[in-house]
Design an enzyme around this catalytic site. Structure first.
Site, PDB file in Angstrom:
ATOM      1  N   LYS A 192       0.854  -1.199   0.000  1.00  0.00           N
ATOM      2  CA  LYS A 192       0.000   0.000   0.000  1.00  0.00           C
ATOM      3  C   LYS A 192       0.888   1.247   0.000  1.00  0.00           C
ATOM      4  CE  LYS A 192      -2.003  -2.268   3.383  1.00  0.00           C
ATOM      5  NZ  LYS A 192      -2.836  -2.871   4.390  1.00  0.00           N
ATOM      6  N   ASP A 227      -4.676  -8.104   9.562  1.00  0.00           N
ATOM      7  CA  ASP A 227      -6.085  -7.682   9.687  1.00  0.00           C
ATOM      8  C   ASP A 227      -7.063  -8.787   9.271  1.00  0.00           C
ATOM      9  OD1 ASP A 227      -5.214  -7.370   7.079  1.00  0.00           O
ATOM     10  OD2 ASP A 227      -6.125  -5.407   6.753  1.00  0.00           O
TER      11      ASP A 227
HETATM   12  C1  BGC Z   1      -1.227  -6.414   2.910  1.00  0.00           C
HETATM   13  C2  BGC Z   1      -1.960  -7.427   3.743  1.00  0.00           C
HETATM   14  C3  BGC Z   1      -3.237  -6.844   4.268  1.00  0.00           C
HETATM   15  C4  BGC Z   1      -4.062  -6.253   3.144  1.00  0.00           C
HETATM   16  C5  BGC Z   1      -5.351  -5.616   3.618  1.00  0.00           C
HETATM   17  C6  BGC Z   1      -2.147  -5.834   1.854  1.00  0.00           C
HETATM   18  O1  BGC Z   1      -1.501  -4.811   1.165  1.00  0.00           O
HETATM   19  O2  BGC Z   1      -0.115  -6.994   2.285  1.00  0.00           O
HETATM   20  O3  BGC Z   1      -1.151  -7.893   4.788  1.00  0.00           O
HETATM   21  O4  BGC Z   1      -3.963  -7.845   4.917  1.00  0.00           O
HETATM   22  O5  BGC Z   1      -3.312  -5.295   2.462  1.00  0.00           O
HETATM   23  O6  BGC Z   1      -5.110  -4.626   4.529  1.00  0.00           O
END
Ligand code: BGC
Length: 669
Positions: A192, A227
């Site tokens: 992200k 999460d």
């Molecule tokens: C992360 C995950 C996370 C998901 C939702 C992804 O970018 O790698 O670990 O669960 O986003 O938040």
């Protein structure tokens, strides 16, 4: 006088003709431009196509990659991370627990009071946006910010009076973490909008614990969870049939409950429950069946994490708006239907997904919201209605693809655990044979909860893929603040237990030269999503992802006896021949299970797998059990199109031929 009149008349006629020619010319040009723009849309629609056939291919690929990721470290782009969560909250938890939830654009602090008896969970929640500079700065600053927020939150509550007692804290950290226990783990990479370099490879709970100490907070990080895992915990707390959880928000991911014996890469994993939650990190899933456009390729190339999180970049809230921006930019460059090209269109992430969703869901006859957002956000004024409709269509195509792919991902999980009505990946039983159990999936994330069109498209795709009979048994439950609340619940249920024992890991290494030790997969992928691979490389990867060489170190003597005294009719017993292999084949529709008992020989297994592939039998799962000088291969294969064998006997004979060929080549007696 007459001449003058004639002259004027001719002049007017010429002028009228010129105006008419101009108008016609302009219309022709504008029609051409419109055609070009419609062409761009058509191309987008075609490359985003998600027919049910294609979705089913994605389902299969997801299930296969799950197997590969469980088989060995690096066996798939799906990391299939251990969570060490071996028990989900039972409802008997009691006490006050805190949680921190970090991962999206917002950060949450929660306090949960549990009264046992599956009481209603009604957490106190405080939410705060994370200052952007903290997402890319130093880890210490981020953790200090978290600890300060928690400190203020605790001080506001009534608990500070008993501050001499250490409080248990659940920490939801929504990034890929290689866990070493339920309360510790190392950050693998950021996803992200986060990119704090000094944190990668560091212990996450430790970093928080130190920040808590710096703030004088008497708290212990009892669990460190993704999460998805928090969401599964809360989902399961409310509905005991919950087997998986999916997040579709800024990022996307899923976790599910897996049997420990299916987690082949971690042999010797003992849990009291016999299972463990696996964090798939499905955002990084990749398959050549995913419908990828030139916009996705550009978005990926220009992102801070190119060749990474390919599935996430097609599905999650962080990216959908930006895909739409790229399409509008292309249209704007190819024609002037949006007026002169706005410089805002060149700004990455200028169009955020919530604004895109608002345009998509604008149901006013004049599309006034679309006009407003184009003007306010993208600096494109006075867009004609026709072009506004086009924008809505772009949003629709991009969102529909995302939602349908997410649905395929969910069915992929159900398939892996045998809850899709097909009898699982190697099952092959017909749908009518299967008694479907009620299966619940917990879902969270703003894209699903706040974007009606997205949600509807996802449900529609689930119906299409699974069919009416099966989909009736699948329930999607939305959890509220599950990622954080679930972490508090897990802190409660894991605060006193330490039930997971890790005896040993098998790690990926170079291929071995002895059957008995051949424990690894050649499926290790380069860390690039499909684009970076050539088509051939991609096909090879897909094939290799099927080829999972799995070593089962636990020798099952009962099973060995069975094969020494074979009983089933589809066996090919050539114990009298020089090869001395017992081959048993059971077949169901497009799958077959092979059991081959023979003497251990070096380097034979990889050749056998290659031979099976040539026979158009794709290896999905492979176990090797050894005892003394004997090896037992248990192989699940998918019978591919073009395979010449139609019966179990024919397969057994062909396999025998392959083994004989290998033997002759090696010159074994
Ligand atoms: C992360 C995950 C996370 C998901 C939702 C992804 O970018 O790698 O670990 O669960 O986003 O938040």
């Amino acid at each position: 006088m007459g001449k003058v009149v004639l002259g004027v008349t001719v002049g007017v006629a010429v002028a009228a003709c010129a105006v008419a020619a101009l108008v016609v010319g302009r219309r022709v040009r504008s029609r051409k431009k419109w055609k070009r723009v419609v062409g761009v849309l058509k191309e987008l629609e075609e490359s985003c196509e998600t027919t049910v056939g294609r979705l089913r291919q994605v389902v299969d690929a997801m299930a296969v990659e799950m197997h590969a990721g469980l088989a060995s470290e690096g066996g798939s782009k799906l990391k299939m991370l251990l969570t060490f969560v071996d028990n989900l909250p039972s409802g008997s938890e009691k006490g006050i627990f805190y949680a921190l939830d970090l991962g999206g654009t917002n950060f949450r602090v929660l306090r949960v009071e549990l009264g046992g008896q599956r009481s209603n969970v009604d957490p106190d929640v405080e939410q705060q946006p994370i200052p952007e500079q903290l997402m890319t700065g130093r880890s210490e600053d981020l953790f200090d910010f978290i600890a300060s927020t928690l400190h203020r939150f605790v001080e506001k509550g009534n608990d500070s009076v008993q501050y001499s007692i250490t409080k248990e804290l659940g920490f939801t950290f929504s990034f890929p973490v290689k866990q070493t226990s339920v309360s510790s783990g190392v950050l693998i990479k950021w996803t992200k909008a986060f990119a704090i370099k000094d944190m990668v490879g560091k212990e996450v709970a430790g970093a928080l614990q130190q920040a808590l100490a710096r703030k004088g907070l008497n708290m212990r990080v009892a669990v460190l969870v993704n999460d998805t895992v928090g969401t599964l915990a809360l989902g399961h707390y409310h509905d005991a049939d919950t087997v998986a959880a999916v997040i579709i928000g800024t990022g996307t991911n899923a976790c599910y409950w897996e049997r420990t014996d299916a987690i082949i890469k971690c042999q010797g994993l003992l849990t009291t429950s016999g299972g463990m939650v696996v964090n798939m990190e499905w955002g990084n899933f990749w398959s050549s069946h995913l419908p990828r456009t030139s916009y996705d390729i550009d978005l990926d190339a220009e992102s801070p994490n190119p060749n990474d999180q390919g599935f996430e970049k097609m599905i999650s809230g962080m990216y959908l708006g930006d895909i739409v921006r790229r399409v509008i930019l292309r249209m704007s460059e190819e024609s002037d239907i949006f007026g002169p090209v706005s410089s805002r269109l060149y700004v990455p992430f200028a169009l955020r997904t919530p604004a895109m969703a608002a345009m998509h869901e604008d149901d006013s006859p004049e599309l006034t919201e679309v006009a407003r957002i184009l003007q306010d956000v993208l600096d494109i004024p006075d867009v004609p209605l026709k072009a506004r409709k086009l924008v809505v269509k772009i949003c629709d195509v991009v969102t529909r693809r995302a939602a349908r792919l997410a649905a395929a991902g969910i069915v992929g999980i159900l398939k892996k655990i045998g809850r899709d009505g097909s009898g699982g990946i190697a099952g092959g039983r017909s749908r009518s044979d299967i008694k479907m159990r009620r299966t619940a999936v917990a879902v969270e994330g703003s894209l699903y909860t706040q974007y009606t069109m997205f949600r509807e498209y996802l449900h529609e795709a689930l119906h299409e893929i699974l069919g009416e009979d099966i989909v009736r048994h699948v329930v999607i439950n939305v959890t509220e603040d599950g990622s954080g609340t679930g972490a508090a619940l897990l802190a409660a249920s894991h605060s006193s237990s330490g039930s997971v024992q890790l005896i040993s890991f098998y790690t990926v290494g170079a291929s071995n030269n002895d059957d008995g030790d051949e424990q690894m997969t050649e499926t290790s992928t380069t860390d690039r999503p499909g684009v970076a691979r050539t088509e051939e490389e991609e096909q090879e990867h897909q094939r290799m992802a099927h080829v999972t060489y799995l070593l089962n170190a636990i020798v099952d003597n009962e099973q060995m006896k069975f094969f020494i005294f074979p009983k089933l009719p589809t066996q090919c017993d050539n114990s009298q021949s020089s090869m001395a292999a017992n081959i048993e084949v059971t077949m169901a529709e497009t799958h077959a299970d092979l059991k081959i008992l023979l003497k251990k020989r070096p380097r034979r297994l990889s050749k056998l797998v290659g031979g099976l592939q040539r026979l158009k039998l794709t290896v999905i799962n492979l176990n090797v059990t050894t005892a003394d000088e004997m090896a037992l291969y248990s192989i699940s294969v998918k019978i591919e199109e073009g395979c010449r064998m139609n019966t179990a006997d024919e397969i057994a004979e062909s396999v025998e031929q392959v083994l004989l060929g290998i033997q002759q080549e090696a010159g074994f007696s």
